[in-house]
Design a protein around this motif. Structure first.
Motif, mmCIF file in Angstrom:
data_model
loop_
_atom_site.group_PDB
_atom_site.id
_atom_site.type_symbol
_atom_site.label_atom_id
_atom_site.label_comp_id
_atom_site.label_asym_id
_atom_site.label_seq_id
_atom_site.Cartn_x
_atom_site.Cartn_y
_atom_site.Cartn_z
ATOM 1 N N UNK A 5 -0.430 11.123 -0.728
ATOM 2 C CA UNK A 5 -0.639 9.687 -0.625
ATOM 3 C C UNK A 5 0.712 9.002 -0.479
ATOM 4 N N UNK A 6 0.739 7.939 0.321
ATOM 5 C CA UNK A 6 1.963 7.181 0.562
ATOM 6 C C UNK A 6 1.684 5.724 0.260
ATOM 7 N N UNK A 7 2.578 5.101 -0.516
ATOM 8 C CA UNK A 7 2.488 3.662 -0.781
ATOM 9 C C UNK A 7 3.768 3.025 -0.260
ATOM 10 N N UNK A 8 3.620 2.045 0.622
ATOM 11 C CA UNK A 8 4.765 1.306 1.147
ATOM 12 C C UNK A 8 4.737 -0.106 0.581
ATOM 13 N N UNK A 9 5.932 -0.646 0.315
ATOM 14 C CA UNK A 9 6.011 -1.994 -0.243
ATOM 15 C C UNK A 9 7.349 -2.619 0.110
ATOM 16 N N UNK A 10 7.444 -3.941 -0.073
ATOM 17 C CA UNK A 10 8.662 -4.672 0.294
ATOM 18 C C UNK A 10 8.788 -5.925 -0.573
ATOM 19 N N UNK A 11 9.409 -6.971 -0.056
ATOM 20 C CA UNK A 11 9.592 -8.206 -0.821
ATOM 21 C C UNK A 11 8.359 -9.098 -0.780
#
Length: 106
Positions: free
Chosen positions: A63-69
């Motif tokens: 599983x991959x979780x991407x996040x930012x500002x």
């Protein structure tokens, strides 16, 4: 995201919580200077601008979780990864959202 959440900004984090609990690969797609100013424990920094060149780092991840500002770059990152054949990508939105979920579920 449903109509209500897109109108009022409340996200259903159920899937995000589940994949984080299962040990997802946490990826902060902000710039390296933003990442250095604070992020999520155990997250790796792969800036959105470098995502295509770093695509091999995602292979084999359950599983991959991407996040930012703000959630904009993470949405773009999810699209890039999905178009590259990854089906197990979750957009975590903001790094503070992911950090809160980790704190609430540890």
């Amino acid at each position: 995201m449903g109509l209500f959440s897109s109108l009022f900004g409340t996200a259903d984090n159920t899937k995000l919580i589940t994949v984080i609990k299962e040990g997802a690969f946490l990826v902060d797609v902000r710039s390296s200077s933003e990442f250095a100013s604070g992020s999520v424990k155990a997250a790796v920094n792969i800036p959105l601008d470098n995502l295509q060149q770093q695509i091999t780092k995602f292979k084999g991840k359950q599983n991959i979780v991407v996040f930012c500002r703000s959630g904009n770059r993470s949405s773009m990152a999810k699209n890039i990864l999905t178009q590259s054949g990854f089906k197990n990508v979750t957009d975590g939105g903001t790094w503070k959202n992911v950090k809160k979920i980790l704190a609430d579920n540890s």
